[in-house]
Scaffold this motif. Structure first.
Motif, PDB file in Angstrom:
ATOM      1  N   ILE A 325      -7.876  -3.956   6.194  1.00 36.02           N
ATOM      2  CA  ILE A 325      -6.531  -4.444   5.847  1.00 36.02           C
ATOM      3  C   ILE A 325      -5.531  -3.271   5.585  1.00 36.02           C
ATOM      4  O   ILE A 325      -5.959  -2.322   5.257  1.00 36.02           O
ATOM      5  CB  ILE A 325      -6.574  -5.501   4.431  1.00 36.02           C
ATOM      6  CG1 ILE A 325      -7.306  -6.290   4.899  1.00 36.02           C
ATOM      7  CG2 ILE A 325      -5.281  -5.758   4.155  1.00 36.02           C
ATOM      8  CD1 ILE A 325      -7.635  -7.199   3.540  1.00 36.02           C
ATOM      9  N   ALA A 327      -2.433  -2.041   3.955  1.00 37.97           N
ATOM     10  CA  ALA A 327      -1.594  -2.181   2.754  1.00 37.97           C
ATOM     11  C   ALA A 327      -0.372  -1.299   2.665  1.00 37.97           C
ATOM     12  O   ALA A 327      -0.370  -0.196   2.981  1.00 37.97           O
ATOM     13  CB  ALA A 327      -2.296  -2.052   1.281  1.00 37.97           C
ATOM     14  N   THR A 338      -3.241  -2.881  -5.541  1.00 38.82           N
ATOM     15  CA  THR A 338      -3.574  -3.748  -4.527  1.00 38.82           C
ATOM     16  C   THR A 338      -4.605  -2.956  -3.680  1.00 38.82           C
ATOM     17  O   THR A 338      -5.432  -4.033  -3.177  1.00 38.82           O
ATOM     18  CB  THR A 338      -2.286  -3.760  -3.339  1.00 38.82           C
ATOM     19  OG1 THR A 338      -1.088  -4.203  -4.228  1.00 38.82           O
ATOM     20  CG2 THR A 338      -2.569  -4.851  -2.428  1.00 38.82           C
ATOM     21  N   VAL A 372      -0.810  -6.367   4.347  1.00 39.70           N
ATOM     22  CA  VAL A 372      -0.469  -6.845   3.196  1.00 39.70           C
ATOM     23  C   VAL A 372       0.845  -5.990   2.844  1.00 39.70           C
ATOM     24  O   VAL A 372       0.728  -4.763   2.438  1.00 39.70           O
ATOM     25  CB  VAL A 372      -1.517  -7.008   2.104  1.00 39.70           C
ATOM     26  CG1 VAL A 372      -0.731  -7.428   0.651  1.00 39.70           C
ATOM     27  CG2 VAL A 372      -2.494  -7.816   2.497  1.00 39.70           C
ATOM     28  N   ILE A 399       1.082 -10.722   5.048  1.00 39.37           N
ATOM     29  CA  ILE A 399       1.331 -11.244   3.696  1.00 39.37           C
ATOM     30  C   ILE A 399       2.214 -10.317   3.312  1.00 39.37           C
ATOM     31  O   ILE A 399       2.344  -9.247   2.986  1.00 39.37           O
ATOM     32  CB  ILE A 399      -0.081 -11.290   2.706  1.00 39.37           C
ATOM     33  CG1 ILE A 399      -1.247 -12.182   3.173  1.00 39.37           C
ATOM     34  CG2 ILE A 399       0.386 -11.581   1.544  1.00 39.37           C
ATOM     35  CD1 ILE A 399      -2.394 -11.972   2.693  1.00 39.37           C
ATOM     36  N   ALA A 401       4.108  -9.492  -0.220  1.00 35.17           N
ATOM     37  CA  ALA A 401       4.003  -9.616  -1.916  1.00 35.17           C
ATOM     38  C   ALA A 401       5.447  -9.155  -2.327  1.00 35.17           C
ATOM     39  O   ALA A 401       5.980  -8.020  -1.896  1.00 35.17           O
ATOM     40  CB  ALA A 401       3.085  -8.509  -2.609  1.00 35.17           C
ATOM     41  N   LEU A 431      -5.041 -13.488  -4.938  1.00 34.31           N
ATOM     42  CA  LEU A 431      -4.761 -12.442  -3.680  1.00 34.31           C
ATOM     43  C   LEU A 431      -6.184 -13.058  -2.699  1.00 34.31           C
ATOM     44  O   LEU A 431      -5.669 -12.934  -1.504  1.00 34.31           O
ATOM     45  CB  LEU A 431      -5.085 -11.053  -4.071  1.00 34.31           C
ATOM     46  CG  LEU A 431      -5.120 -10.034  -2.916  1.00 34.31           C
ATOM     47  CD1 LEU A 431      -4.062 -10.131  -2.335  1.00 34.31           C
ATOM     48  CD2 LEU A 431      -5.501  -8.797  -3.273  1.00 34.31           C
ATOM     49  N   VAL A 435      -5.517 -14.218   1.000  1.00 33.55           N
ATOM     50  CA  VAL A 435      -6.221 -13.529   2.396  1.00 33.55           C
ATOM     51  C   VAL A 435      -6.628 -14.705   2.830  1.00 33.55           C
ATOM     52  O   VAL A 435      -6.842 -14.333   4.271  1.00 33.55           O
ATOM     53  CB  VAL A 435      -6.961 -12.508   1.657  1.00 33.55           C
ATOM     54  CG1 VAL A 435      -7.797 -11.962   2.770  1.00 33.55           C
ATOM     55  CG2 VAL A 435      -6.032 -11.492   1.184  1.00 33.55           C
TER      56      VAL A 435
END
Length: 450
Positions: A325, A327, A338, A372, A399, A401, A431, A435
């Protein structure tokens, strides 16, 4: 007023053009704003021989100017409130997420664990406060959910008592079997607070405020679609309203309060929430006999059910495979938090601070499964990053946030870009759920939906 007119006439007789603004009482008893002027006219010898008075009713203009000023004040206040809530949400994100992970990793200790739980509850209460701020600032999407209005009202009692004051007795009257309604819980809280404040202002010498609910079946009404509703009523024993005031009460910017004491937006916001929820708002009032506001909200269908609790999702690990992932967040506190949450869920995380760095990672690596990202970042926002990613990596799950919802975003754009949105502050359980949903949507349709 007479003294002002005499002074104006004397000044004009001396050869000066005079312009004054006067207030006077109209035939209906209301106050009129009059733009009054006197122009001196001189004869061949240069002496004032004639005075030409002119008066115009500028009440409508003054009212429009006052409405514009209130709108500008509300816009500035909304921006300020939304910005403060956004920054506060980032801080809460770091606090709540870190406390949650510590709570998981530290074995139970009667001297430590209750303190951690207390700190987490404090952060969660702070999150509720920011949601109320965002609802006021209209920086929050309308998130429909199955809401227990009785529980919601009980949860507001402390806040209501503090806001309404000691001279007003607040009571709740709800049956035990009241069905849930479909609406936005935070917007409904804001609506109830608006109605309660209006009731308080109508009872300067004190009185009773009753918040009640009942199940209603509606048929044959032109102003409501047939169906099952909960009627949420806010009743006061205050001054009441005339029929003319009732007819205009939900108009934007209409207010009977003095300048600076009311925006005229409270009831219009409540009316808008009711309409968006599929219901309606109705006023019953009589001068000197109090006011009752009835908010009709549609009952949740049995096949809808209550929204699944995010915390019910297993937060001890991912139900699927281990993901790589990416971030992205410009706030190091939030990014660290996160990353730690995702790592604790069993994923491999690559953390970067900017959208530009994220695109560089995507160009150099082919193993990224999910992104994310924060929404508000300098130079490139999360939405802009998502558009760039979909051009180079179509179907990449994404995603966003965010501390508050970007109201310019269209749901169709989210679907097209494969976006999921996650409101800060979020728990590890939420979260994990988002996901899982993003990856499930990506595997089944290539693009996840909002």
């Amino acid at each position: 007023m007479r003294a002002t007119v005499r002074e104006a006439v004397a000044s004009a007789a001396a050869g000066h053009f005079v312009r004054r603004e006067l207030t006077m009482r109209g035939r209906d008893g209301g106050t009129l704003a009059i733009d009054f002027s006197i122009k001196p006219v001189r004869d061949e010898d240069g002496l004032v021989s004639l005075l030409v008075p002119e008066a115009r009713d500028v009440s409508a203009l003054k009212a429009a100017q006052a409405q514009l000023l209130e709108a500008q004040k509300m816009e500035v206040l909304g921006r300020l409130t939304g910005g403060v809530a956004h920054d506060f949400n980032n801080l809460l994100m770091a606090i709540l997420g870190s406390l949650e992970l510590v709570r998981k990793r530290v074995p139970y200790d009667p001297r430590i664990t209750p303190l951690l739980d207390n700190a987490m509850q404090g952060a969660e209460r702070g999150s509720i406060l920011t949601q109320r701020m965002l609802a006021f600032a209209r920086k929050q999407e309308l998130k429909m959910d199955a809401v227990d209005v009785a529980s919601l009202a009980r949860g507001m009692m402390t806040f209501l008592d503090r806001t309404i004051g000691g001279k007003i007795e607040v009571s709740l009257r709800f049956p035990a079997d009241l069905p849930r309604v479909l609406t936005d819980p935070y917007q409904l809280e804001a609506a109830l607070m608006n109605l309660a404040v209006n009731a308080r202002d109508a009872m300067p010498d004190g009185g009773d405020l009753i918040i009640s609910g009942s199940a209603e079946q509606v048929e044959g009404r032109p102003d409501l679609a047939p169906g099952h509703y909960v009627r949420l009523s806010v009743t006061d024993t205050g001054e009441g309203m005339s029929p003319e005031t009732v007819s205009r009460a939900t108009d934007p910017f209409f207010t009977t309060k003095g300048v600076g004491k009311g925006t005229g937006l409270g009831l219009s916001m409540v009316h808008g929430l009711a309409a968006q929820s599929g219901g309606g708002l109705f006023l019953t009032s009589k001068a000197g006999a109090g006011t009752q506001v009835d908010l009709y909200l549609p009952v949740v269908r049995k096949d809808c059910g209550a929204a699944a609790r995010p915390d019910a999702v297993a937060a001890t690990g991912s139900a699927g495979r281990k993901l790589t992932i990416l971030a992205v967040d410009d706030d190091p506190l939030v990014l660290t938090n996160t990353t730690a949450m995702l790592d604790d869920l069993g994923h491999h995380v690559i953390a970067v601070n900017t959208g530009k760095d994220a695109l560089e990672i995507l160009r150099s690596r082919r193993d990224i499964d999910l992104i994310v990202s924060d929404e508000l970042m300098p130079h490139m926002s999360g939405s802009q990053l998502a558009k760039a990613v979909q051009r180079s990596h179509p179907g990449m799950p994404f995603i966003i946030a965010t501390g508050y919802a970007d109201l310019t975003t269209v749901a169709g754009d989210d679907t097209r870009l494969g976006l999921r949105r996650l409101a800060k502050p979020f728990t590890q359980g939420l979260l994990a759920q988002v996901v899982s949903e993003a990856m499930g949507g990506a595997s089944s349709a290539g693009v996840s939906s909002l």
